[in-house]
Design a protein around this motif. Structure first.
Motif, PDB file in Angstrom:
ATOM      1  N   ASP A 159      31.108  13.864  94.286  1.00 45.37           N
ATOM      2  CA  ASP A 159      31.009  13.833  95.753  1.00 45.37           C
ATOM      3  C   ASP A 159      32.327  13.402  96.387  1.00 45.37           C
ATOM      4  OD1 ASP A 159      28.088  14.304  95.874  1.00 45.37           O
ATOM      5  OD2 ASP A 159      27.999  12.352  94.863  1.00 45.37           O
ATOM      6  N   ILE A 160      32.985  12.431  95.750  1.00 44.62           N
ATOM      7  CA  ILE A 160      34.222  11.873  96.316  1.00 44.62           C
ATOM      8  C   ILE A 160      35.266  11.808  95.204  1.00 44.62           C
ATOM      9  CG2 ILE A 160      35.316   9.881  97.430  1.00 44.62           C
ATOM     10  CD1 ILE A 160      32.613   9.027  98.496  1.00 44.62           C
ATOM     11  N   ALA A 161      36.467  12.318  95.487  1.00 43.42           N
ATOM     12  CA  ALA A 161      37.574  12.218  94.530  1.00 43.42           C
ATOM     13  C   ALA A 161      38.661  11.347  95.151  1.00 43.42           C
ATOM     14  CB  ALA A 161      38.125  13.605  94.210  1.00 43.42           C
ATOM     15  N   VAL A 162      39.062  10.305  94.458  1.00 49.22           N
ATOM     16  CA  VAL A 162      40.175   9.465  94.914  1.00 49.22           C
ATOM     17  C   VAL A 162      41.348   9.718  93.969  1.00 49.22           C
ATOM     18  CG1 VAL A 162      40.990   7.124  95.372  1.00 49.22           C
ATOM     19  CG2 VAL A 162      38.633   7.740  95.919  1.00 49.22           C
ATOM     20  N   LEU A 163      42.359  10.400  94.486  1.00 46.73           N
ATOM     21  CA  LEU A 163      43.509  10.809  93.664  1.00 46.73           C
ATOM     22  C   LEU A 163      44.568   9.724  93.783  1.00 46.73           C
ATOM     23  CD1 LEU A 163      43.450  14.586  94.643  1.00 46.73           C
ATOM     24  CD2 LEU A 163      42.027  13.311  93.000  1.00 46.73           C
ATOM     25  N   ASN A 164      44.421   8.741  92.919  1.00 45.76           N
ATOM     26  CA  ASN A 164      45.168   7.481  93.043  1.00 45.76           C
ATOM     27  C   ASN A 164      46.296   7.361  92.033  1.00 45.76           C
ATOM     28  OD1 ASN A 164      45.375   4.356  93.431  1.00 45.76           O
ATOM     29  ND2 ASN A 164      44.769   4.616  91.286  1.00 45.76           N
ATOM     30  N   ALA A 165      46.212   8.058  90.897  1.00 45.60           N
ATOM     31  CA  ALA A 165      47.230   7.892  89.845  1.00 45.60           C
ATOM     32  C   ALA A 165      48.617   8.176  90.419  1.00 45.60           C
ATOM     33  CB  ALA A 165      46.946   8.826  88.676  1.00 45.60           C
ATOM     34  N   GLY A 166      49.554   7.308  90.098  1.00 51.20           N
ATOM     35  CA  GLY A 166      50.913   7.491  90.595  1.00 51.20           C
ATOM     36  C   GLY A 166      51.817   6.452  89.988  1.00 51.20           C
ATOM     37  N   THR A 167      53.106   6.613  90.246  1.00 52.32           N
ATOM     38  CA  THR A 167      54.045   5.647  89.694  1.00 52.32           C
ATOM     39  C   THR A 167      55.255   5.500  90.610  1.00 52.32           C
ATOM     40  OG1 THR A 167      55.132   4.951  87.657  1.00 52.32           O
ATOM     41  CG2 THR A 167      55.365   7.280  88.243  1.00 52.32           C
TER      42      THR A 167
ATOM     43  N   ARG B 279      30.574  23.671  99.553  1.00 51.29           N
ATOM     44  CA  ARG B 279      30.860  23.363 100.971  1.00 51.29           C
ATOM     45  C   ARG B 279      30.519  21.893 101.261  1.00 51.29           C
ATOM     46  NH1 ARG B 279      32.047  28.109 103.632  1.00 51.29           N
ATOM     47  NH2 ARG B 279      31.879  27.166 105.693  1.00 51.29           N
ATOM     48  N   ALA B 280      30.971  21.034 100.376  1.00 51.01           N
ATOM     49  CA  ALA B 280      30.729  19.592 100.505  1.00 51.01           C
ATOM     50  C   ALA B 280      31.756  18.861  99.667  1.00 51.01           C
ATOM     51  CB  ALA B 280      29.328  19.245 100.012  1.00 51.01           C
ATOM     52  N   GLY B 281      31.953  17.579  99.982  1.00 56.66           N
ATOM     53  CA  GLY B 281      32.862  16.758  99.179  1.00 56.66           C
ATOM     54  C   GLY B 281      33.924  16.108 100.038  1.00 56.66           C
TER      55      GLY B 281
ATOM     56  N   SER C 228      47.958  18.736 105.933  1.00 59.27           N
ATOM     57  CA  SER C 228      47.787  20.184 105.957  1.00 59.27           C
ATOM     58  C   SER C 228      46.396  20.578 105.449  1.00 59.27           C
ATOM     59  CB  SER C 228      48.886  20.813 105.095  1.00 59.27           C
ATOM     60  OG  SER C 228      48.792  22.204 105.135  1.00 59.27           O
ATOM     61  N   LEU C 229      45.981  19.964 104.341  1.00 59.72           N
ATOM     62  CA  LEU C 229      44.670  20.301 103.771  1.00 59.72           C
ATOM     63  C   LEU C 229      43.528  19.884 104.689  1.00 59.72           C
ATOM     64  CD1 LEU C 229      45.119  19.367  99.985  1.00 59.72           C
ATOM     65  CD2 LEU C 229      45.104  21.652 101.017  1.00 59.72           C
ATOM     66  N   ARG C 230      43.756  18.830 105.482  1.00 61.17           N
ATOM     67  CA  ARG C 230      42.709  18.384 106.415  1.00 61.17           C
ATOM     68  C   ARG C 230      42.291  19.544 107.318  1.00 61.17           C
ATOM     69  NH1 ARG C 230      39.530  13.549 107.620  1.00 61.17           N
ATOM     70  NH2 ARG C 230      39.169  13.498 109.834  1.00 61.17           N
ATOM     71  N   PHE C 231      43.282  20.310 107.797  1.00 59.76           N
ATOM     72  CA  PHE C 231      42.967  21.475 108.645  1.00 59.76           C
ATOM     73  C   PHE C 231      42.188  22.524 107.846  1.00 59.76           C
ATOM     74  CE2 PHE C 231      46.986  20.102 110.794  1.00 59.76           C
ATOM     75  CZ  PHE C 231      46.510  19.972 112.083  1.00 59.76           C
ATOM     76  N   ASP C 232      42.731  22.883 106.696  1.00 59.75           N
ATOM     77  CA  ASP C 232      42.189  24.028 105.951  1.00 59.75           C
ATOM     78  C   ASP C 232      40.784  23.765 105.419  1.00 59.75           C
ATOM     79  OD1 ASP C 232      44.746  24.884 106.354  1.00 59.75           O
ATOM     80  OD2 ASP C 232      45.348  24.837 104.238  1.00 59.75           O
ATOM     81  N   LEU C 233      40.551  22.535 104.971  1.00 59.04           N
ATOM     82  CA  LEU C 233      39.296  22.278 104.258  1.00 59.04           C
ATOM     83  C   LEU C 233      38.158  21.866 105.185  1.00 59.04           C
ATOM     84  CD1 LEU C 233      40.712  20.683 101.003  1.00 59.04           C
ATOM     85  CD2 LEU C 233      39.758  22.956 101.308  1.00 59.04           C
ATOM     86  N   ALA C 234      38.494  21.408 106.412  1.00 62.94           N
ATOM     87  CA  ALA C 234      37.426  21.075 107.371  1.00 62.94           C
ATOM     88  C   ALA C 234      36.566  22.310 107.606  1.00 62.94           C
ATOM     89  CB  ALA C 234      38.034  20.588 108.686  1.00 62.94           C
ATOM     90  N   ALA C 235      37.197  23.466 107.598  1.00 60.20           N
ATOM     91  CA  ALA C 235      36.482  24.721 107.874  1.00 60.20           C
ATOM     92  C   ALA C 235      35.466  25.059 106.790  1.00 60.20           C
ATOM     93  CB  ALA C 235      37.496  25.858 108.010  1.00 60.20           C
ATOM     94  N   VAL C 236      35.640  24.478 105.604  1.00 61.55           N
ATOM     95  CA  VAL C 236      34.683  24.775 104.519  1.00 61.55           C
ATOM     96  C   VAL C 236      33.873  23.529 104.138  1.00 61.55           C
ATOM     97  CG1 VAL C 236      35.907  26.774 103.585  1.00 61.55           C
ATOM     98  CG2 VAL C 236      36.506  24.486 102.763  1.00 61.55           C
ATOM     99  N   GLY C 237      33.800  22.572 105.058  1.00 57.55           N
ATOM    100  CA  GLY C 237      32.905  21.431 104.873  1.00 57.55           C
ATOM    101  C   GLY C 237      33.425  20.349 103.944  1.00 57.55           C
ATOM    102  N   VAL C 238      34.739  20.364 103.655  1.00 63.67           N
ATOM    103  CA  VAL C 238      35.317  19.363 102.746  1.00 63.67           C
ATOM    104  C   VAL C 238      36.205  18.415 103.567  1.00 63.67           C
ATOM    105  CG1 VAL C 238      36.815  18.997 100.735  1.00 63.67           C
ATOM    106  CG2 VAL C 238      35.253  20.971 100.802  1.00 63.67           C
ATOM    107  N   THR C 239      36.016  17.115 103.377  1.00 61.45           N
ATOM    108  CA  THR C 239      36.757  16.098 104.124  1.00 61.45           C
ATOM    109  C   THR C 239      37.990  15.662 103.335  1.00 61.45           C
ATOM    110  OG1 THR C 239      34.692  15.295 105.053  1.00 61.45           O
ATOM    111  CG2 THR C 239      36.573  13.796 105.198  1.00 61.45           C
ATOM    112  N   VAL C 240      39.135  15.606 104.011  1.00 63.37           N
ATOM    113  CA  VAL C 240      40.375  15.144 103.367  1.00 63.37           C
ATOM    114  C   VAL C 240      40.840  13.864 104.056  1.00 63.37           C
ATOM    115  CG1 VAL C 240      42.781  15.715 102.835  1.00 63.37           C
ATOM    116  CG2 VAL C 240      41.034  17.508 102.778  1.00 63.37           C
ATOM    117  N   GLN C 241      41.229  12.882 103.248  1.00 62.13           N
ATOM    118  CA  GLN C 241      41.758  11.621 103.783  1.00 62.13           C
ATOM    119  C   GLN C 241      43.050  11.260 103.065  1.00 62.13           C
ATOM    120  OE1 GLN C 241      37.937   9.509 102.977  1.00 62.13           O
ATOM    121  NE2 GLN C 241      38.113   8.810 105.099  1.00 62.13           N
TER     122      GLN C 241
END
Ligand SMILES: NC(=O)c1ccc[n+]([C@@H]2O[C@H](COP(=O)([O-])OP(=O)(O)OC[C@H]3O[C@@H](n4cnc5c(N)ncnc54)[C@H](OP(=O)(O)O)[C@@H]3O)[C@@H](O)[C@H]2O)c1
Length: 252
Positions: A77-85, A125-127, A160-173
Motif C-alpha cells: 500500500d505504501i512504499a518509503v524509498l529511504n535507502a541512500g548514502t 489505481r491505488a498506493g 514531477s511524478l506527483r502530477f503524473d500519478l495523481a491522475a491514476v490514483g497514486v499519491t507521491v510524497q
C-alpha cells in the motif's frame, strides 16, 4: 491492514520508521543489503516486520524482491524509498567517482525502486510512495556537491511524478529530513544544528504518510530557516552560508 515496504531499513531512519509502523499494527516488508541487519530488525518486531534483502542499485534484482514481497504478503500500500548514502565532496579536488556512486545509489536506486513498485500501484489505481530526499536538496551547500545534486534530483523527480500519478490514483510524497542522528551522520565532523533522534524522525514520517501533504519536512524550526535561505538572492546566499559554515575564501 496497511502493508508498508521500506528500503534502507537495516539501520538509521529506515529502521526507526519500520519499527514505528509495526508498532501501529502495519505489516512491514523491509529491504536493505544487510540480511543480518534486517533479521535483527524482524526479531525486534515480533513478526510484523519481515526481511527481504536487496540492493537498490540492481534493477532486476529489486523487481524480483518486490514480486516476492507481494506474492508472500499481498499488495504493497505504501512504499518509503529511504535507502541512500552520503559522502562529502570537495569541488577543489574533484572526484567524479564519488558523484557516480551517490547518483547511482540516491537517484538511480530510487528510480529502480519506483520501477519495481509502480506497475502494481498504477494497475490497482491505488498506493502511496514517499521518496526520501533531504534538506540538502533545497540549495547547493559547501562540500556536498554530489549529495546535493543527487537529492535535488530526487525532489524534482517526486514533484514531477506527483502530477503524473495523481491522475491514476497514486499519491507521491517527498521527505525532507534535517539532521538525524544515524550511522550516516555519526561520521560528520561538524556540529549539526537541530539534530534529532531517529524515533522523532520516524514519528514525523509516519504522521506525514497518513496525511495529504506532499512534503514531509522536519524539524519545523530548522526547515523554516532553510526555506528562508532558499528565498535569498545569490548575492546574499553565498556570503551568509560561507560565513555560517566556515567556508571563507572568495566571499568576504
Ligand atoms: N540522517 C540524516 O541526517 C539525513 C538527513 C537528510 C536525509 N537523509 C536521508 O535519509 C535516508 C536514510 O539515511 P540514514 O541517515 O538513516 O542513513 P544510514 O544510517 O546510512 O542508513 C542507510 C540505509 O540505506 C541502506 N542502503 C544503502 N545503500 C543501499 C543499497 N545500495 N541498497 C539497499 N539499501 C541500501 C543501508 O543498508 P545496507 O548498508 O544494509 O544496504 C541502510 O539501511 C537516506 O536517503 C539519507 O540521504 C538522512
Amino acid at each position: 491492514m496497511t502493508h508498508l515496504w521500506i528500503t534502507g531499513a537495516s539501520q538509521g531512519i529506515g529502521r526507526a520508521v519500520a519499527l514505528a509502523a509495526a508498532a501501529r499494527g502495519w505489516t512491514v516488508s523491509a529491504t536493505a543489503r544487510s540480511a543480518a541487519g534486517l533479521e535483527n530488525l524482524a526479531a525486534e518486531s515480533g513478526g510484523r516486520i519481515q526481511a527481504f534483502p536487496g540492493d537498490i542499485t540492481d534493477r532486476a534484482g529489486l523487481a524480483a524482491v518486490v514480486a516476492a514481497i507481494e506474492a508472500q504478503r499481498g499488495p504493497i500500500d505504501i512504499a518509503v524509498l529511504n535507502a541512500g548514502t552520503h559522502e562529502p565532496t570537495d569541488g577543489a579536488a574533484f572526484d567524479a567517482a564519488v558523484y557516480d556512486h551517490l547518483i547511482k545509489v540516491n537517484l538511480t536506486g530510487t528510480v529502480n525502486s519506483l520501477a519495481a513498485v509502480l506497475p502494481g500501484f498504477t494497475q490497482r489505481r491505488a498506493g502511496r510512495v514517499a521518496l526520501v530526499s533531504s534538506v540538502a536538496a533545497y540549495r547547493g551547500l559547501p562540500k556536498a556537491g554530489a549529495y546535493c545534486a543527487s537529492k535535488a534530483a530526487v525532489t524534482a523527480l517526486a514533484e514531477s511524478l506527483r502530477f503524473d500519478l495523481a491522475a491514476v490514483g497514486v499519491t507521491v510524497q517527498v521527505v525532507h529530513p534535517g539532521f538525524v542522528r544515524t550511522p550516516l551522520t555519526d561520521r560528520n565532523r561538524f556540529a549539526m544544528p537541530s539534530l534529532i533522534e531517529p524515533d522523532e524522525a520516524a514519528a514525523h514520517i509516519l504522521a506525514g504518510l497518513t496525511s495529504s501533504r506532499f512534503e514531509i519536512a522536519f524539524p519545523r524550526g530548522f526547515i523554516s530557516m532553510l526555506k528562508l535561505l532558499r528565498l535569498l538572492p545569490y548575492r546574499l546566499y553565498f556570503p551568509l552560508v560561507a560565513r555560517r559554515t566556515g567556508v571563507s575564501s572568495g566571499f568576504e
